[in-house]
Each structure stands twice: as structure tokens, then as C-alpha cells.
Design a protein around this motif. Structure first.
Motif, PDB file in Angstrom:
ATOM      1  N   SER A 280       0.816  -1.203   0.000  1.00  0.00           N
ATOM      2  CA  SER A 280       0.000   0.000   0.000  1.00  0.00           C
ATOM      3  C   SER A 280       0.851   1.255   0.000  1.00  0.00           C
ATOM      4  O   SER A 280       0.358   2.335  -0.315  1.00  0.00           O
ATOM      5  N   ARG A 281       2.156   1.137   0.348  1.00  0.00           N
ATOM      6  CA  ARG A 281       3.045   2.290   0.352  1.00  0.00           C
ATOM      7  C   ARG A 281       4.263   1.997  -0.518  1.00  0.00           C
ATOM      8  O   ARG A 281       4.708   0.842  -0.619  1.00  0.00           O
ATOM      9  N   VAL A 282       4.804   3.053  -1.112  1.00  0.00           N
ATOM     10  CA  VAL A 282       5.936   2.917  -2.017  1.00  0.00           C
ATOM     11  C   VAL A 282       6.949   4.014  -1.702  1.00  0.00           C
ATOM     12  O   VAL A 282       6.618   5.035  -1.083  1.00  0.00           O
ATOM     13  N   THR A 283       8.192   3.805  -2.123  1.00  0.00           N
ATOM     14  CA  THR A 283       9.250   4.786  -1.909  1.00  0.00           C
ATOM     15  C   THR A 283       9.397   5.648  -3.161  1.00  0.00           C
ATOM     16  O   THR A 283       9.292   5.158  -4.291  1.00  0.00           O
ATOM     17  N   ARG A 284       9.670   6.947  -2.956  1.00  0.00           N
ATOM     18  CA  ARG A 284       9.697   7.907  -4.058  1.00  0.00           C
ATOM     19  C   ARG A 284      10.920   8.813  -3.972  1.00  0.00           C
ATOM     20  O   ARG A 284      11.517   9.007  -2.910  1.00  0.00           O
ATOM     21  N   VAL A 285      11.242   9.415  -5.117  1.00  0.00           N
ATOM     22  CA  VAL A 285      12.139  10.545  -5.205  1.00  0.00           C
ATOM     23  C   VAL A 285      11.424  11.606  -6.045  1.00  0.00           C
ATOM     24  O   VAL A 285      10.872  11.308  -7.104  1.00  0.00           O
ATOM     25  N   ALA A 286      11.390  12.840  -5.539  1.00  0.00           N
ATOM     26  CA  ALA A 286      10.769  13.963  -6.243  1.00  0.00           C
ATOM     27  C   ALA A 286      11.838  14.999  -6.563  1.00  0.00           C
ATOM     28  O   ALA A 286      12.863  15.086  -5.871  1.00  0.00           O
ATOM     29  N   ARG A 287      11.574  15.792  -7.582  1.00  0.00           N
ATOM     30  CA  ARG A 287      12.556  16.779  -8.039  1.00  0.00           C
ATOM     31  C   ARG A 287      11.872  18.097  -8.336  1.00  0.00           C
ATOM     32  O   ARG A 287      10.792  18.134  -8.940  1.00  0.00           O
ATOM     33  N   VAL A 288      12.501  19.188  -7.904  1.00  0.00           N
ATOM     34  CA  VAL A 288      12.071  20.527  -8.278  1.00  0.00           C
ATOM     35  C   VAL A 288      13.307  21.319  -8.682  1.00  0.00           C
ATOM     36  O   VAL A 288      14.439  20.976  -8.306  1.00  0.00           O
ATOM     37  N   CYS A 289      13.103  22.365  -9.456  1.00  0.00           N
ATOM     38  CA  CYS A 289      14.202  23.213  -9.910  1.00  0.00           C
ATOM     39  C   CYS A 289      14.391  24.369  -8.933  1.00  0.00           C
ATOM     40  O   CYS A 289      13.415  24.975  -8.472  1.00  0.00           O
ATOM     41  N   LYS A 290      15.648  24.690  -8.650  1.00  0.00           N
ATOM     42  CA  LYS A 290      15.934  25.755  -7.696  1.00  0.00           C
ATOM     43  C   LYS A 290      15.438  27.110  -8.193  1.00  0.00           C
ATOM     44  O   LYS A 290      14.990  27.958  -7.406  1.00  0.00           O
ATOM     45  N   GLY A 291      15.483  27.333  -9.501  1.00  0.00           N
ATOM     46  CA  GLY A 291      15.064  28.623 -10.051  1.00  0.00           C
ATOM     47  C   GLY A 291      13.602  28.708 -10.413  1.00  0.00           C
ATOM     48  O   GLY A 291      13.192  29.675 -11.082  1.00  0.00           O
ATOM     49  N   ASP A 292      12.799  27.733  -9.990  1.00  0.00           N
ATOM     50  CA  ASP A 292      11.367  27.735 -10.307  1.00  0.00           C
ATOM     51  C   ASP A 292      10.684  28.933  -9.659  1.00  0.00           C
ATOM     52  O   ASP A 292      10.892  29.215  -8.467  1.00  0.00           O
ATOM     53  N   ARG A 293       9.838  29.648 -10.438  1.00  0.00           N
ATOM     54  CA  ARG A 293       9.087  30.795  -9.919  1.00  0.00           C
ATOM     55  C   ARG A 293       7.577  30.583  -9.990  1.00  0.00           C
ATOM     56  O   ARG A 293       6.808  31.504  -9.684  1.00  0.00           O
ATOM     57  N   GLY A 294       7.155  29.398 -10.379  1.00  0.00           N
ATOM     58  CA  GLY A 294       5.727  29.174 -10.532  1.00  0.00           C
ATOM     59  C   GLY A 294       5.224  29.646 -11.880  1.00  0.00           C
ATOM     60  O   GLY A 294       5.975  30.197 -12.695  1.00  0.00           O
ATOM     61  N   GLY A 295       3.912  29.447 -12.119  1.00  0.00           N
ATOM     62  CA  GLY A 295       3.313  29.853 -13.382  1.00  0.00           C
ATOM     63  C   GLY A 295       2.724  31.257 -13.325  1.00  0.00           C
ATOM     64  O   GLY A 295       2.537  31.825 -12.236  1.00  0.00           O
ATOM     65  N   ARG A 296       2.413  31.809 -14.509  1.00  0.00           N
ATOM     66  CA  ARG A 296       1.856  33.163 -14.542  1.00  0.00           C
ATOM     67  C   ARG A 296       0.366  33.125 -14.257  1.00  0.00           C
ATOM     68  O   ARG A 296      -0.127  33.864 -13.408  1.00  0.00           O
ATOM     69  N   LEU A 297      -0.395  32.285 -14.957  1.00  0.00           N
ATOM     70  CA  LEU A 297      -1.825  32.127 -14.700  1.00  0.00           C
ATOM     71  C   LEU A 297      -2.106  30.741 -14.117  1.00  0.00           C
ATOM     72  O   LEU A 297      -2.744  30.610 -13.078  1.00  0.00           O
ATOM     73  N   THR A 298      -1.655  29.705 -14.830  1.00  0.00           N
ATOM     74  CA  THR A 298      -1.769  28.334 -14.325  1.00  0.00           C
ATOM     75  C   THR A 298      -0.623  28.051 -13.373  1.00  0.00           C
ATOM     76  O   THR A 298       0.515  28.460 -13.603  1.00  0.00           O
ATOM     77  N   LEU A 299      -0.927  27.355 -12.291  1.00  0.00           N
ATOM     78  CA  LEU A 299       0.052  27.001 -11.262  1.00  0.00           C
ATOM     79  C   LEU A 299       0.701  28.239 -10.640  1.00  0.00           C
ATOM     80  O   LEU A 299       1.910  28.288 -10.417  1.00  0.00           O
ATOM     81  N   GLN A 300      -0.107  29.212 -10.339  1.00  0.00           N
ATOM     82  CA  GLN A 300       0.413  30.355  -9.590  1.00  0.00           C
ATOM     83  C   GLN A 300       0.816  29.911  -8.180  1.00  0.00           C
ATOM     84  O   GLN A 300       0.074  29.205  -7.500  1.00  0.00           O
ATOM     85  N   LYS A 301       1.996  30.341  -7.757  1.00  0.00           N
ATOM     86  CA  LYS A 301       2.569  29.968  -6.457  1.00  0.00           C
ATOM     87  C   LYS A 301       2.616  28.449  -6.276  1.00  0.00           C
ATOM     88  O   LYS A 301       2.520  27.935  -5.174  1.00  0.00           O
ATOM     89  N   ARG A 302       2.753  27.757  -7.386  1.00  0.00           N
ATOM     90  CA  ARG A 302       2.911  26.297  -7.381  1.00  0.00           C
ATOM     91  C   ARG A 302       4.156  25.944  -8.195  1.00  0.00           C
ATOM     92  O   ARG A 302       4.573  26.688  -9.078  1.00  0.00           O
ATOM     93  N   TRP A 303       4.726  24.784  -7.872  1.00  0.00           N
ATOM     94  CA  TRP A 303       5.891  24.325  -8.621  1.00  0.00           C
ATOM     95  C   TRP A 303       5.492  24.002 -10.061  1.00  0.00           C
ATOM     96  O   TRP A 303       4.487  23.330 -10.310  1.00  0.00           O
ATOM     97  N   THR A 304       6.298  24.449 -10.996  1.00  0.00           N
ATOM     98  CA  THR A 304       6.101  24.068 -12.399  1.00  0.00           C
ATOM     99  C   THR A 304       7.062  22.955 -12.811  1.00  0.00           C
ATOM    100  O   THR A 304       6.988  22.475 -13.942  1.00  0.00           O
ATOM    101  N   SER A 305       7.943  22.577 -11.910  1.00  0.00           N
ATOM    102  CA  SER A 305       8.967  21.579 -12.246  1.00  0.00           C
ATOM    103  C   SER A 305       8.855  20.322 -11.394  1.00  0.00           C
ATOM    104  O   SER A 305       9.763  19.481 -11.418  1.00  0.00           O
TER     105      SER A 305
END
Length: 898
Positions: free
Chosen positions: A260-285
Motif C-alpha cells: 500500500s506504500r511505495v518509496t519515491r524521489v521527487a525533483r524541483v528546480c531551484k530557479g522555479d518561480r511558478g506559473g503566470r496564470l496556471t500554477l500560480q505559487k505552485r511548482w512548475t517543475s
């Protein structure tokens, strides 16, 4: 004749029952069926009393879970419950440390109690975050009794430089909530479940712009439990990436995923600023993929991630991730260490995506068109050349695809497609690595792995497998290792625990006293300089040093070893003689020679029993006299340990009578030692007196009855074990959680008060208890005479080996009388005392596995229907003592050392 037929019938049933039990174990042993080359035994076991170079720090605070040590720093910063300390990194036990007291206020504790939290564990200020903010300040966060706060620390003065600030978006509320955090370029990246009813989240908190993960229409994280995070510097022109490692509830509802549970690795970009209209204040990467740590040949997967250590390299592509994995079943102790490469992780993030159909639970691989630029990518020079300089410039179709497809389809396999290490009955908690170049020119990774019971395993990776060099007991009382740090400048490893901090040297080469002992260790830090085992790092001229990490057996053939200790034993015909031979290595096996010829046969009728503690000569005869030599066999090399010149004679005088001393009856007893005389003035032996009549308890008829009773009991025990194992297998197949294990226990003298109380308490709860006096020193049972409770699993796949005793038929048909009470006039000698005929007084606590056989004690419950033919260990001991009382020995055996 009828009784003899019954005995033969019982004997024929035992192998069948054992075979049936073995088949049941093989069928129901999952998940314990594992390849033997992965279930590694530590070579050396060092108890806390034997630690060398150990330094400790303790205070009135508890729960030392957060530590910070920079490469060139002379300070070790430690966060505990209600306090932060600055310790001297070279010696943490040196002067009084700098301290910042930061307890939760009484009002905040009262509010914590009103929320229904635990006043003994939760309603305190646990320091969860402690890192460098800039060149002059540190930054820390604490739970503050379920009202998180953060504060800056002036490093030079080591005081809080400002009033605490709100920490609800930076620190979890509880001390046990999964959490990880980093400060990169004065920006704080954290991952946790911040509030009680909130969803897990990966956030960039300060400065602006703040970002977090998405919850709708597709939830990016599903009950995630974070354990670690790391920054990986990418090549020039690409954005650096931050990797988060965690366990979460499975979203892939397919037949190949059994947990029922699994191990993961997630990735985000250090220079991510979010989206302009879609994904505002959300990770785009944001993207995530599954980490696989499994035994493919058994189709078994480790689905819980406990720790992750990132080993950086000169080039980002050579970065390695070492993870500790376990099982979802909390009552089953098992751990695996898997290694992943950054290139494999990057390949997974460049592969196909998974798609969630109709917002349900069925995820499958996405086969449609992928928009351009590739969703989840960082801003690179290629995108800048196309006019996309920031994530806010990404097209809406790309952002909408990222929003609905956070999961990658490709699974990330370990570098060698299997674990580096597998350990049963051990829960590893934290890990740290040290890279070192050995004398052969190769670079080796040395792993330091902490357990949930306060042990530290040191291992070296050789050809895709781990060799555990040693296991160190850090604490007298079992407690988990909360944190591990390594300082190459101080050549130390630091261990944080609930009770304090421990500092140990990275290696202790002086522990190995001979050339072969130094080579067998395969420690990259240690080498032999033709005189002693020394630290490689402390020698600039390495031309004369000897080391063999790959094989662990080359280089010492031409080194002259010290003379073997020669001892003498003189015993009377018919006595038992124990020739002790202690092996320091858990991986070594004993090898005995008699007059330079291999000692043949250790069967029931051979008159010998051999084990890692010595050789037992049973009812010695004159033709067994000679020179006995014990060899330690390790890595196919025989090393002489000790030699005995044994003389078995008929004309030995009886020992002088000992003056009786009054002691309480309940004390353990043993025969007194004979009076010693100087070897140069040994008195003439008196003429032998008449032998006393032999006890009826040792008559052949009595032995036959005892043997029949033992066979009957063992047969019943096999039936019970078969039923239990079938039930265990059935439960495991149904997915029930639990821990089923058979444990051996070291035998102990049962004549003390505590034992009598325990027998009385367990009289109604156990019908039969089978105990072995000893087991092989390989991390289980008794090692070097010391019971190791932390690793008490059954060796050889978990099967119980049963060895029948010896029986002698006799025409006498009388029932053996009960054993007489133990004489109250004998007194137990000090530990390590040796009876003149060579039988150690601590025999039941010293002997270990005897080459597939074991000295065994059968103790039946003290119910009224106990068979009169079965005796407790106290009675058996009494018979031996009664026999020894009439045995004639030399007043002082001739013993010398060369």
C-alpha cells in the motif's frame, strides 16, 4: 525388545518430522527466504565496554536529533529538546559547551495539553531544523509545544540574535512527523506535513516567491513521509535541482504492486518561480518517480524508506544515492541498503509519464502527445534562446500537463539490480559514507550504519557487495541512532541519540594484533607495517604497508608470526576435557589437529565435540593423548591459535579434600579448585584409593530412559512446530502483519532465586522450552561469551537444529531415582575460573554452535505430570558435580606457556 522397538520407531519419526518442518518453513518463510551472500554477518563484535577512543556528551536535555557540522568547522552544533549546543568537534567531551536554552513557555504547554497532546513527549520544544543561513548566522526551528517557531543564532556569540518568528510553514508541529529541510542561497526549502489536518507539502518559504505543491485536481503527494533532501549541482547552463526522498501511499493500482506504500524521489528546480496564470505559487517543475529496492529473484520489495545519503562526486553524473529500506510491517525487523545513480534517476524523469483516468485510482502510462517544451523541465540555455527565461513564461498547455501528470512511469532500479546488503532482525535507521583510496589505488566507500538498538555497523563496498568490518555497541541501554555525521578533518563519526552524542574515530586499527587479523578485516583505513596494524591516512610512505581489500587473505604468508601458546593438560581416564580456543572473528571457524594430523570425526560415537569456543573430549581414553592444535580458518587461511599437550593417565592421585564452607542453598555451586603446589616441588602422589560406587543416575539403564524421553519430547515438539509454521505461513499469505521468529537463548544456571521466580511465573504459560547452550558467533546468540540480544535470529535460514544425546542400553529395568539435592557446602568460583581437567566453570554460557550440532538443555515445565525420566538442568548439573566429586585429578595440572 518392545521398548527397543519403540525407541527405533521414535528415531525414525524424528527425521520425517524435521523434514516436514523444513518444508513448511520453506513455504512459509517469505519474506525471510533471502540469498545468503546478502545477509552479511559482522566480522568483529565490540561491546560498549571495549570501545576505544570513544567520547561522549550528555546533559539534562534529551532527544539529540539534529546536528550540523561543516567541513572546515571546529564546532559541532547539536539540537535537542529545549536546547542547542555548540561542541568542540575535535573532542565533544572537552570543556563546557556553549548552550542556548529554548524551552516552550508555560502558556504554550498549557495550550498543547488542551489539544490533547502528550505532556511527556510532545508538549516541548524539539529542535527540528538547524542550518547555516549566512556567514555570520545560523537558523533554527522548533516545534515549541505544537506552535512552531524559528529564530536566528549569532554564531560568534552563540545567542539568539532576534525574537523568534512564526514557523508554521517551515517546521512540523510534532517531534516525530517526517521532515526535511535545506537552506540554499538564503532560501529555505522544506517538506513535511506542517499542520495536523493539512496535506504533506514541499515548500519554498522565503524569500518571495513562495511555492508549494498542488492539491487539485490531482494531488501530487499522497500521505507522504519525508526522510531526506539534497541539492545536486548541474552542469553549466542548466538549473540546479533539489531532490526529496520519501514514502507515500501507492497511486499505481496494478497487479505488480503488492504494498500500500511505495518509496519515491521527487525533483524541483531551484530557479522555479511558478506559473503566470496556471500554477500560480505552485511548482512548475515538480516530478516524482518510484525507487525500487527489491530482491527480484524472490519478487520481494522493500516499500519503506528510512534514510538516504547523497554521495557527491567531481561530476554531477557520478553522484550516488545510498538508501536504507525496510518493510511496512512494524513488528518485522528487516533492512536493506540499495544504491542508485543520478544518471538512472535522470533517465526516469526523461521517460514516459503516468496518467490518472477520471480522477480515480487507476493510473497507467500516458501514450498521448507531450507538449513542447517538455513538462517539468528546468529553464536551460536552450529555452532562454527561445525566449523562455523564467517558469512564468511557460505556455499554459505545458503547465496544465504538469498539473495532471506529476508521476513518471519508469521505475528507478538499483545500480546492481539488487541490494548491496540485507539484514534480518536489524532495523537500520541512519547512514553516512566516507570515501577513501586504498593501497591498491582504488577508491572505496566505507559506510557507517546505525541501528534502532544503538549499534553502529562499519562496512566497505567491494564489487557490489558490503563486507561488514565490525559492529560497535554504542550504548549500554538500547536506543535508536537518530543522526550520523562524518568529519574527514577530525577523522571522526558523530552519532546522535535520545540520551546523548557519541564521537568515535573512523577506524581503530590497533584492535587487530596480527598480520592476518589486520588483513582479514579488509578495512581500507588499516594496513600492516610488518610490526603492527596502523592507520593508512597517518603514513605518507606506504611502500612497506600490506593491505588486501578485494580478497582479504594475501600478503601475510612470509610474515613470521608469534609463537603459538603451548599449554599442558593431565587428566584421568574417563573424564571430560574442554580445550578452550576463543576465535575473535565471527566469520572464522575452528580446525583441530591431533599430533599434526586432522582430527577426524565429531559424531556421537567419536568422543569429540568441537565448536568456536573449544574442543570437548568426552570420557577421555589413553589413546586420545597427544598434541592438540586449534586453528582459526578464515578466507581459506589457517592460523594457529593455541596448542595443548594432553596426557590422559590411569595413575593420577585424587585431589585433597576441600574444607566445606557454608553458603545459602540457593546459590549456584561448582566443585572447588585443587590445591596448587610449585612445579619444582610437587609432592609424590599417594596411592590411589578405592573408587566410590557410581551413582545410579549414570547407569546405562537410566541413560536409556532419559534418551527415550528426550526423543519423545523432541517428536512432540516437531509436531507443534509444524502446526505453528503452517499457521504462520497461512497468516503471511493472508497479509497479516506480525513478527514470527524462533529464538535461541543462552543457558544459565537455574539455581538462583530469579530463575526460580521466572519458572514459577511461566509454569502455566509454557509446556516446554528448548534452549541451546551456544550458537555460532556470527551476530546471533552468544558471541565470545557475551549474549547479544539485538541479533538473536536462528542461523542457517531460521531452522532449529536438534541433536540427540547418547544412550546406552542396559539390562537394568529399574526407574532411576530422583537426583539428590545440590550440596550447600560448595561455592561458585569467580568468572573465568577453570577446573583442573580443563572444563570451564562457565561452560553453559561459553559454548557456542558445535559444527552443526549443539550442546542442548531440555527443560520441561514443573507440572505434576512431568515425566520422571526427564531432568531439569539443575539436576543434570548435580549429576555432573556428583560425578566430579568422585573423580581423581592431579593436585595441580602441569601447565606452561612457550
Amino acid at each position: 525388545m518392545r521398548r527397543l522397538a519403540e525407541m527405533q520407531g521414535a528415531r525414525s519419526c524424528v527425521p520425517q518430522l524435521l523434514l516436514l518442518s523444513s518444508c513448511v518453513c520453506a513455504a512459509a518463510g517469505y519474506p525471510f527466504r533471502t540469498p545468503l551472500d546478502l545477509d552479511v554477518t559482522p566480522r568483529i563484535t565490540v561491546l560498549s565496554s571495549g570501545l576505544q577512543g570513544c567520547r561522549r556528551f550528555q546533559s539534562s536535555a534529551v532527544n539529540y536529533s539534529t546536528m550540523l557540522l561543516e567541513p572546515d568547522s571546529e564546532r559541532l552544533y547539536v539540537g535537542a529538546r529545549g536546547a542547542v549546543f555548540a561542541l568542540n568537534a575535535s573532542d565533544i567531551s572537552a570543556s563546557s559547551p556553549l548552550t542556548i536554552e529554548w524551552e516552550a513557555s508555560p502558556e504554550q504547554k498549557r495550550q498543547c495539553l488542551l489539544k490533547g497532546k502528550d505532556n511527556k513527549t510532545e508538549c516541548f520544544n524539539h529542535i527540528r531544523f538547524l542550518q547555516r543561513f549566512n556567514s555570520s548566522h545560523l537558523y533554527m526551528c522548533g516545534t515549541y509545544a505544537f506552535g512552531p517557531l524559528c529564530a536566528y543564532i549569532d554564531e560568534r556569540r552563540f545567542v539568539m540574535s532576534s525574537q523568534p518568528e512564526e514557523g508554521r510553514d517551515k517546521c512540523p508541529y510534532g517531534p516525530l512527523t517526517g521532515y526535511t529541510g535545506l537552506i540554499i542561497d538564503q532560501q529555505m526549502y522544506t517538506a513535511s506535513q506542517y499542520e495536523f489536518r493539512s496535506f504533506p507539502d514541499i515548500r519554498r518559504n522565503s524569500p518571495s516567491p513562495t511555492l508549494k505543491t498542488e492539491d487539485a485536481p490531482t494531488r501530487w503527494l499522497n500521505e507522504a513521509d519525508f526522510v531526506s533532501s539534497a541539492l545536486v549541482r548541474e552542469s553549466l547552463g542548466d538549473d540546479d535541482k533539489i531532490y526529496f526522498f520519501f514514502t507515500e501511499k501507492s497511486q499505481e493500482q496494478t497487479t505488480s504492486y503488492s504494498h500500500s506504500r511505495v518509496t519515491r524521489v521527487a525533483r524541483v528546480c531551484k530557479g522555479d518561480r511558478g506559473g503566470r496564470l496556471t500554477l500560480q505559487k505552485r511548482w512548475t517543475s515538480f516530478l516524482k518517480a518510484r525507487l525500487m529496492c527489491s530482491l527480484p529473484e524472490y519478487d520481494f520489495h522493500f516499500n519503506m524508506l528510512r534514510s538516504m545519503f547523497v554521495m557527491p562526486s567531481h561530476t554531477p553524473q557520478d553522484t550516488l544515492f545510498y538508501g536504507i529500506f525496510g518493510l511496512e510491517w512494524k513488528k518485522v525487523k528487516v533492512s536493506a541498503v540499495c544504491r542508485f545513480s543520478l544518471s538512472d534517476v535522470q533517465d526516469a524523469f526523461q521517460g514516459p509519464y503516468m496518467e490518472n483516468q477520471n480522477s480515480g485510482l487507476k493510473w497507467k502510462e500516458y501514450t498521448g502527445k507531450i507538449p513542447d517544451p517538455r513538462p517539468g523541465s528546468c529553464i536551460t540555455n536552450d529555452l532562454r534562446a527561445r525566449g523562455i527565461n523564467f517558469s512564468t513564461s511557460l505556455p499554459d498547455d505545458v503547465l496544465d500537463f504538469v498539473r495532471r501528470h506529476p508521476l513518471m512511469s519508469q521505475q528507478i532500479q538499483p545500480s546492481d539490480k539488487r541490494p548491496l546488503l540485507f539484514r534480518r532482525t536489524t532495523d537500520y535507521t541512519r547512514m553516512a559514507l566516507h570515501r577513501i583510496q586504498a593501497l591498491d589505488g582504488q577508491t572505496y566507500h566505507v559506510l557507517y550504519i546505525g541501528t534502532d538498538e544503538g549499534w553502529l555497523h562499519k562496512a566497505v563496498e567491494v564489487n557490489g557487495q558490503l563486507h561488514i568490518i565490525e559492529e560497535l555497541q554504542l550504548f549500554d541501554e538500547p536506543q535508536p541512532v537518530n543522526n550520523l555525521l562524518i568529519s574527514t578533518k577530525q577523522m571522526s563519526v558523530y552519532v546522535g541519540s535520545p540520551s546523548g552524542v557519541v564521537q568515535l574515530p573512523l577506524s581503530n586499527c590497533h584492535r587487530y594484533t596480527s598480520c592476518y587479523d589486520c588483513i582479514f578485516a579488509r578495512d581500507p583505513h588499516c594496513a600492516w607495517n610488518r610490526a603492527q596494524c596502523v592507520d593508512v591516512m597517518a603514513h605518507t610512505d606506504r611502500s612497506t604497508l600490506i593491505q588486501d581489500i578485494q580478497q582479504g587473505n594475501r600478503g601475510c604468508a612470509e610474515i613470521s608470526s608469534a609463537d603459538v601458546v603451548l599449554r599442558s593438560r593431565s587428566v584421568r581416564v574417563g573424564d571430560d576435557v574442554l580445550l578452550q580456543c576463543e576465535l575473535s572473528s565471527n566469520l572464522a571457524t575452528p580446525f583441530w589437529t591431533l599430533n599434526d594430523n586432522e582430527l577426524q570425526g565429531y559424531g556421537l560415537s567419536s568422543g569429540f565435540r568441537t565448536g568456536t569456543d573449544g574442543l570437548l573430549i568426552i570420557e577421555a581414553q589413553q589413546d586420545q593423548s597427544g598434541l592438540y592444535t586449534c586453528f582459526s580458518v578464515e578466507n581459506n587461511i589457517n592460523v594457529a591459535v593455541v596448542a595443548y599437550n594432553v596426557s590422559i593417565r590411569l595413575d593420577l592421585p585424587p585431589p585433597p579434600p576441600a574444607e566445606p564452607t557454608e553458603v545459602p542453598y540457593s546459590h549456584p555451586v561448582t566443585p572447588p579448585a585443587p590445591t596448587e603446589h610449585p612445579s619444582s616441588e610437587r609432592p609424590l602422589p599417594p596411592p590411589p584409593g578405592p573408587l566410590l560406587p557410581r551413582s545410579e543416575l549414570l547407569s546405562p539403564r537410566s541413560m536409556e530412559a532419559m534418551y527415550l524421553s528426550i526423543i519423545t519430547i523432541l517428536g512432540g515438539l516437531c509436531v507443534v512446530l509444524t502446526v505453528v509454521l503452517i499457521y504462520v505461513g497461512f497468516c503471511l499469505r493472508l497479509g497479516h502483519r506480525g513478527k514470527y521468529s524462533l529464538r535461541t537463548a543462552a543457558a544459565a544456571y537455574p539455581n538462583n532465586k530469579r530463575h526460580k521466580r521466572n519458572r514459577k511465573q511461566h509454569r502455566n504459560s509454557s509446556q516446554m522450552e528448548l534452549k541451546t547452550i551456544s550458537s555460532h558467533c556470527n551476530g546471533n546468540g552468544i558471541c565470545n561469551g557475551v549474549s547479544k540480544q539485538h541479533n538473536s535470529d536462528i542461523q542457517d535460514g531460521g531452522f532449529l537444529q536438534i541433536v540427540p544425546g547418547e544412550g546406552h542400553p542396559s539390562p537394568n529395568k529399574e526407574t532411576p531415582p530422583p537426583a539428590p539435592p545440590l550440596p550447600p557446602t560448595l561455592q561458585l568460583p569467580s568468572p573465568g575460573y577453570e577446573i583442573p581437567n580443563g572444563l570451564s566453570a562457565t561452560l553453559p554460557s561459553v559454548l557456542r554452535r558445535i559444527n552443526g550440532n549443539s550442546y542442548m538443555l531440555l527443560r520441561q515445565s514443573e507440572s505434576e505430570n512431568t515425566s520422571p525420566n526427564c531432568y531439569s538442568f539443575a539436576e543434570e548439573l548435580n549429576k555432573i558435580l556428583e560425578k566430579r566429586k568422585h573423580t581423581q585429578l592431579l593436585p595441580r595440572p602441569d601447565e606452561s606457556s612457550v
